[in-house]
Write an enzyme that holds these catalytic residues in place. Structure first.
Site, PDB file in Angstrom:
ATOM      1  N   GLU A   1      -5.260   1.365   2.635  1.00 32.02           N
ATOM      2  CA  GLU A   1      -5.059   0.260   3.571  1.00 32.02           C
ATOM      3  C   GLU A   1      -5.124   0.728   5.016  1.00 32.02           C
ATOM      4  O   GLU A   1      -5.658   0.035   5.885  1.00 32.02           O
ATOM      5  CB  GLU A   1      -3.710  -0.407   3.300  1.00 32.02           C
ATOM      6  CG  GLU A   1      -3.508  -1.749   4.009  1.00 32.02           C
ATOM      7  CD  GLU A   1      -2.971  -1.612   5.425  1.00 32.02           C
ATOM      8  OE1 GLU A   1      -3.016  -2.606   6.176  1.00 32.02           O
ATOM      9  OE2 GLU A   1      -2.515  -0.508   5.797  1.00 32.02           O
ATOM     10  N   GLU A   2      -4.599   1.926   5.303  1.00 30.14           N
ATOM     11  CA  GLU A   2      -4.525   2.385   6.688  1.00 30.14           C
ATOM     12  C   GLU A   2      -5.892   2.712   7.291  1.00 30.14           C
ATOM     13  O   GLU A   2      -6.010   2.870   8.507  1.00 30.14           O
ATOM     14  CB  GLU A   2      -3.614   3.617   6.795  1.00 30.14           C
ATOM     15  CG  GLU A   2      -2.138   3.332   6.522  1.00 30.14           C
ATOM     16  CD  GLU A   2      -1.474   2.469   7.581  1.00 30.14           C
ATOM     17  OE1 GLU A   2      -2.162   2.011   8.504  1.00 30.14           O
ATOM     18  OE2 GLU A   2      -0.254   2.254   7.483  1.00 30.14           O
TER      19      GLU A   2
ATOM     20  N   HIS B   1       3.904   2.062  13.358  1.00 27.24           N
ATOM     21  CA  HIS B   1       3.046   3.236  13.498  1.00 27.24           C
ATOM     22  C   HIS B   1       3.645   4.261  14.463  1.00 27.24           C
ATOM     23  O   HIS B   1       2.939   5.094  15.028  1.00 27.24           O
ATOM     24  CB  HIS B   1       1.624   2.864  13.925  1.00 27.24           C
ATOM     25  CG  HIS B   1       0.816   2.265  12.823  1.00 27.24           C
ATOM     26  ND1 HIS B   1      -0.557   2.188  12.845  1.00 27.24           N
ATOM     27  CD2 HIS B   1       1.192   1.715  11.638  1.00 27.24           C
ATOM     28  CE1 HIS B   1      -0.991   1.621  11.737  1.00 27.24           C
ATOM     29  NE2 HIS B   1       0.061   1.319  10.990  1.00 27.24           N
TER      30      HIS B   1
ATOM     31  N   ASP C   1       6.196   1.523   6.909  1.00 31.76           N
ATOM     32  CA  ASP C   1       4.884   0.919   6.660  1.00 31.76           C
ATOM     33  C   ASP C   1       4.112   1.883   5.755  1.00 31.76           C
ATOM     34  O   ASP C   1       3.572   2.871   6.236  1.00 31.76           O
ATOM     35  CB  ASP C   1       4.182   0.716   8.003  1.00 31.76           C
ATOM     36  CG  ASP C   1       2.759   0.216   7.890  1.00 31.76           C
ATOM     37  OD1 ASP C   1       2.352  -0.201   6.794  1.00 31.76           O
ATOM     38  OD2 ASP C   1       2.056   0.250   8.916  1.00 31.76           O
TER      39      ASP C   1
ATOM     40  N   HIS D   1       0.823  -1.225   0.000  1.00 30.08           N
ATOM     41  CA  HIS D   1       0.000   0.000   0.000  1.00 30.08           C
ATOM     42  C   HIS D   1       0.847   1.261   0.000  1.00 30.08           C
ATOM     43  O   HIS D   1       1.886   1.340   0.668  1.00 30.08           O
ATOM     44  CB  HIS D   1      -1.016  -0.002   1.148  1.00 30.08           C
ATOM     45  CG  HIS D   1      -0.457   0.036   2.533  1.00 30.08           C
ATOM     46  ND1 HIS D   1      -0.222   1.203   3.219  1.00 30.08           N
ATOM     47  CD2 HIS D   1      -0.109  -0.956   3.385  1.00 30.08           C
ATOM     48  CE1 HIS D   1       0.234   0.947   4.428  1.00 30.08           C
ATOM     49  NE2 HIS D   1       0.318  -0.358   4.550  1.00 30.08           N
TER      50      HIS D   1
ATOM     51  N   ASP E   1       3.746  -6.222   3.891  1.00 30.48           N
ATOM     52  CA  ASP E   1       3.507  -5.158   4.871  1.00 30.48           C
ATOM     53  C   ASP E   1       4.541  -5.249   5.980  1.00 30.48           C
ATOM     54  O   ASP E   1       5.355  -6.164   6.014  1.00 30.48           O
ATOM     55  CB  ASP E   1       2.086  -5.268   5.432  1.00 30.48           C
ATOM     56  CG  ASP E   1       1.449  -3.910   5.685  1.00 30.48           C
ATOM     57  OD1 ASP E   1       2.180  -3.001   6.133  1.00 30.48           O
ATOM     58  OD2 ASP E   1       0.241  -3.750   5.454  1.00 30.48           O
TER      59      ASP E   1
END
Length: 410
Positions: free
Chosen positions: A230-231, A331, A196, A79, A251
């Protein structure tokens, strides 16, 4: 003609290309909803490799590496979107209330430098707790709660009230991108926000380059797929089509206490919060990693979902798997290592050059002919201890004479 195969060894990976691509991706702000620029960049990367692609209405990319057969096709997904924030309100003190884009803690936004994308240009700023200066608030800076309602954005403009913010062109709903702050160490460690999933996108593009550079012949069509939401959970719910029977998501994988993932290896995820991944596809990836000596770990993630979950929840009847690069502090200010990115890239090359899980998968429906098998009947027997017939030992006890001095049973 000598057709390149991957029976014994994998072609070399162009790590310089991977790193260059990753840094260029990190230089492009792309929080969910502000992804046009990164889509254009990635499309250009496919064009430079001579790989055809299509773009959906909103910007998901589906490229095509032709194989010897069109079906059962497979998708390899990463992504392009990242976390971010949005202006919630203009505050009376000349600062901004914000809300997150995607799921991440305000703890990791505190102190972050950022760009506000207004309708007319960009404004720089910093995300700070409501009580920042120890000289003004003393010990209260250590006791204030953590949360998005406890941070604000200080903009780098001479503004002291709501009217001045508005006059500067800042509006509710403006997108905010936090600076990635990448740093690559000589020993291979990579620190940055948004590894990410931009590191995985770079790995996927590098795998595509390896296929092109070395003229690898693929058994079936492969569709590199780049998603843009995606997030926020929707991800690969679009851009798939009926020919795709297998989908492997690339990922970030979580290296943390209690996890089996390493920053120096690829990870094959067996299950995340959406449930187990496909048995056969997952074990195929593990077998390929073993066959080609690719450093890898198996792991389970309890608080995690990916493009694979979105694809299945959208009603796609496909086999799914998740592989990733090991990284710390997902994250947040993430860290990985060159080893993990190389391992992931090599595993992708091995996968796309391998046979599909089941040729039968080219049909959405069919008979048992060619259907997969997980457990053989001989493996289903459960060991058990046979209980003796009570009569065989109770009747014998009845015939035993009482010993002298034993109390009379009567």
């Amino acid at each position: 003609m000598n057709i390149p195969r991957l029976r014994e060894s994998l072609p070399p990976i162009d790590y310089a290309y991977l790193e260059e691509t990753m840094l260029q991706l990190l230089a492009i702000p792309s929080p969910v909803g502000l992804t046009d620029a990164v889509v254009r960049y990635t499309a250009g990367r496919f064009e430079a490799l001579g790989i055809p692609y299509e773009i959906t209405r909103r910007g998901a990319i589906r490229a095509t590496l032709k194989g010897q057969a069109a079906q059962p096709a497979r998708a390899v997904v990463a992504h392009l979107d990242t976390l971010g924030a949005m202006v919630k309100s203009l505050k009376p003190n000349g600062r901004l209330e914000i809300v997150p884009i995607g799921h991440w803690s305000a703890r990791f936004a505190e102190g972050g430098r950022l760009t506000i994308f207004t309708d007319h240009g960009q404004v720089r700023g910093t995300c700070l707790p409501l009580k920042t200066s120890g000289h003004a608030f003393g010990g209260e800076i250590d006791t204030q709660p953590v949360g998005w309602e406890y941070v604000e954005v200080r903009v780098d403009l001479p503004v002291e009230d709501r009217a001045a913010l508005s006059a500067a062109g800042i509006e509710v709903g403006d997108w905010i991108a936090f600076d990635p702050q990448p740093e690559i160490q000589p020993d291979g460690y990579i620190n940055s926000r948004y590894l990410d999933d931009k590191a995985a996108v770079a790995a996927l593009l590098t795998a595509c380059k390896a296929v092109r550079d070395h003229g690898l012949v693929l058994p079936v069509d492969v569709h590199p797929l780049l998603t843009i939401t995606e997030e926020i959970g929707s991800g690969a719910s679009a851009a798939l089509h009926g020919e795709i029977a297998e989908m492997v998501s690339l990922d970030i994988s979580i290296a943390a206490p209690g996890q089996n993932t390493s920053e120096h290896a690829a990870t094959v995820c067996m299950q995340d919060m959406s449930g187990p991944f496909d048995y056969h596809l997952t074990h195929k990836l593990i077998a390929l990693a073993k066959e080609h000596g690719i450093p890898h770990r198996r792991d389970i993630f309890r608080y995690y979902r990916s493009d694979s979950a979105a694809a299945v929840e959208a009603g796609n009847d496909i086999r799914t798997a998740l592989i990733g690069f090991g990284a710390d502090a997902s994250h947040a200010q993430e860290r990985s290592h060159r080893d993990a990115l190389e391992a992931l890239t090599r595993l992708v090359v091995a996968y796309v050059a391998s046979e599909p899980v089941a040729r039968r998968d080219c049909r959405s429906m069919g008979s048992l002919d060619g259907f997969t098998e997980q457990i053989c009947p001989c493996d289903m027997s459960v060991p058990s201890t046979q209980l003796p017939e009570p009569e065989s030992f109770l009747s014998a006890l009845e015939k035993v004479e009482p010993s002298p001095g034993s109390p009379d049973r009567g």
